[in-house]
Design a protein around this motif. Structure first.
Motif, PDB file in Angstrom:
ATOM      1  N   ASP A   1       0.782  -1.151  -0.039  1.00  0.00           N
ATOM      2  CA  ASP A   1       0.198  -0.057   0.072  1.00  0.00           C
ATOM      3  C   ASP A   1       1.002   1.226   0.065  1.00  0.00           C
ATOM      4  OD1 ASP A   1      -1.762  -2.001   0.314  1.00  0.00           O
ATOM      5  OD2 ASP A   1      -3.010  -0.753   1.853  1.00  0.00           O
TER       6      ASP A   1
ATOM      7  N   ALA B   1       2.019   1.859  -3.321  1.00  0.00           N
ATOM      8  CA  ALA B   1       1.275   2.613  -4.436  1.00  0.00           C
ATOM      9  C   ALA B   1       1.274   4.130  -4.027  1.00  0.00           C
ATOM     10  CB  ALA B   1       0.022   2.058  -4.088  1.00  0.00           C
ATOM     11  N   GLN B   2       1.241   4.197  -2.639  1.00  0.00           N
ATOM     12  CA  GLN B   2       1.058   5.881  -2.123  1.00  0.00           C
ATOM     13  C   GLN B   2       2.073   6.478  -2.620  1.00  0.00           C
ATOM     14  OE1 GLN B   2       0.400   6.096   1.921  1.00  0.00           O
ATOM     15  NE2 GLN B   2      -1.369   4.666   1.870  1.00  0.00           N
TER      16      GLN B   2
ATOM     17  N   THR C   1      -3.656   6.246  -6.162  1.00  0.00           N
ATOM     18  CA  THR C   1      -4.727   6.024  -4.846  1.00  0.00           C
ATOM     19  C   THR C   1      -5.435   4.616  -5.277  1.00  0.00           C
ATOM     20  OG1 THR C   1      -6.450   6.625  -6.467  1.00  0.00           O
ATOM     21  CG2 THR C   1      -5.604   8.375  -5.106  1.00  0.00           C
ATOM     22  N   MET C   2      -5.957   4.118  -4.089  1.00  0.00           N
ATOM     23  CA  MET C   2      -6.232   2.805  -3.902  1.00  0.00           C
ATOM     24  C   MET C   2      -7.625   2.561  -3.151  1.00  0.00           C
ATOM     25  SD  MET C   2      -3.307   0.266  -2.822  1.00  0.00           S
ATOM     26  CE  MET C   2      -2.976   1.636  -1.681  1.00  0.00           C
ATOM     27  N   GLU C   3      -8.469   1.821  -3.892  1.00  0.00           N
ATOM     28  CA  GLU C   3      -9.805   1.562  -3.201  1.00  0.00           C
ATOM     29  C   GLU C   3     -10.290   0.203  -3.327  1.00  0.00           C
ATOM     30  OE1 GLU C   3     -13.970   3.960  -3.221  1.00  0.00           O
ATOM     31  OE2 GLU C   3     -12.241   4.782  -4.311  1.00  0.00           O
TER      32      GLU C   3
ATOM     33  N   TYR D   1      -9.283  -2.680  -6.144  1.00  0.00           N
ATOM     34  CA  TYR D   1      -9.155  -4.165  -6.158  1.00  0.00           C
ATOM     35  C   TYR D   1     -10.366  -4.670  -5.104  1.00  0.00           C
ATOM     36  CZ  TYR D   1      -7.870  -2.568  -1.235  1.00  0.00           C
ATOM     37  OH  TYR D   1      -7.770  -2.043  -0.069  1.00  0.00           O
TER      38      TYR D   1
ATOM     39  N   ARG E   1      -6.595 -11.192   1.837  1.00  0.00           N
ATOM     40  CA  ARG E   1      -5.889  -9.944   1.823  1.00  0.00           C
ATOM     41  C   ARG E   1      -4.415 -10.570   1.286  1.00  0.00           C
ATOM     42  NH1 ARG E   1      -5.209  -4.878   0.894  1.00  0.00           N
ATOM     43  NH2 ARG E   1      -3.299  -4.167   1.755  1.00  0.00           N
TER      44      ARG E   1
ATOM     45  N   GLN F   1      -5.657  -9.884  -2.543  1.00  0.00           N
ATOM     46  CA  GLN F   1      -5.566  -8.349  -2.483  1.00  0.00           C
ATOM     47  C   GLN F   1      -4.208  -7.653  -2.990  1.00  0.00           C
ATOM     48  OE1 GLN F   1      -7.747  -6.943   0.724  1.00  0.00           O
ATOM     49  NE2 GLN F   1      -9.745  -7.313  -0.123  1.00  0.00           N
ATOM     50  N   ARG F   2      -3.326  -8.197  -1.964  1.00  0.00           N
ATOM     51  CA  ARG F   2      -1.978  -7.656  -2.038  1.00  0.00           C
ATOM     52  C   ARG F   2      -1.289  -8.109  -3.546  1.00  0.00           C
ATOM     53  NH1 ARG F   2       1.610  -6.407   2.075  1.00  0.00           N
ATOM     54  NH2 ARG F   2       3.189  -7.936   1.512  1.00  0.00           N
TER      55      ARG F   2
ATOM     56  N   ILE G   1      -3.065  -5.797  -6.066  1.00  0.00           N
ATOM     57  CA  ILE G   1      -2.414  -4.457  -6.072  1.00  0.00           C
ATOM     58  C   ILE G   1      -1.043  -4.418  -6.791  1.00  0.00           C
ATOM     59  CG2 ILE G   1      -1.577  -2.594  -4.299  1.00  0.00           C
ATOM     60  CD1 ILE G   1      -4.029  -3.559  -2.464  1.00  0.00           C
TER      61      ILE G   1
END
Ligand SMILES: [Zn+2]
Length: 174
Positions: free
Chosen positions: A27, A30-31, A36-38, A61, A67, A70-71, A74
């Motif tokens: 995360d 990405a930042q 941005t992430m949602e 995602y 999780r 999701q990782r 991402i």
């Protein structure tokens, strides 16, 4: 981009974003890339997506996925952003129906080639070669032992399947 270049690119991205440590804080990667992430209700067939316009990008995602998955998603979308997004004002959309962690495949079509590349860079971002080697040494792991792979997967917050596949691609496991 060949495999060695992807390994180098992954390590450089992690070092540049100050995230080269276990487990990788994907995360934060990405930042720091200004993405941005949602989490979103994407339905069962879509793992994730990336929308890019100019220098700006947004990752969506699947909120229903585990999780570790999701990782992986991402990380895969970050890879598309780094490798395949053109920094033009015309918006581009990448949609991933099944982000998997298959062995390297050869493919003739451009889209499939991009997917294979995004999978490779995505895996290298979550499980950078140097840190995988470091953890194996630190914990004196014998990779013939399935529990060692499971422990390694936990250390990196990835699935056991993703880790064993990564070790095969790194030629550290047959
Ligand atoms: Zn993709």
């Amino acid at each position: 981009m060949n495999r060695e270049n992807l390994e180098t690119r992954a390590e450089k991205t992690l070092r540049d974003t100050g995230t080269y440590r276990v487990p990788i804080a994907i995360d934060i990667v990405a930042q720091r890339l200004k993405l941005t992430m949602e989490a979103a209700a994407l339905g069962e067939n879509v793992s994730g997506m990336l929308i890019v316009k100019g220098e700006r990008g947004a990752i969506g995602y699947n909120s229903a996925h585990a999780r570790v998955r999701q990782r992986f998603t991402i990380s895969h979308e970050i890879a598309h952003y780094l490798l395949h997004a053109k920094k033009s004002q015309k918006p581009q959309l990448f949609i991933d129906r099944h982000v998997t962690f298959r062995r390297d495949e050869n493919s003739s079509t451009g889209v499939d080639r991009d997917e294979v590349e995004a999978n490779q860079l995505g895996a290298a971002l979550l499980m950078p070669r140097g840190l995988v080697q470091q953890e194996i040494q630190k914990h004196d792991l014998n990779l013939d032992d399935e529990e060692a792979i499971s422990l390694l997967a936990k250390r990196f917050h990835v699935s056991t399947a993703a880790m064993s596949n990564r070790l095969v691609n790194l030629r550290m496991l047959r």
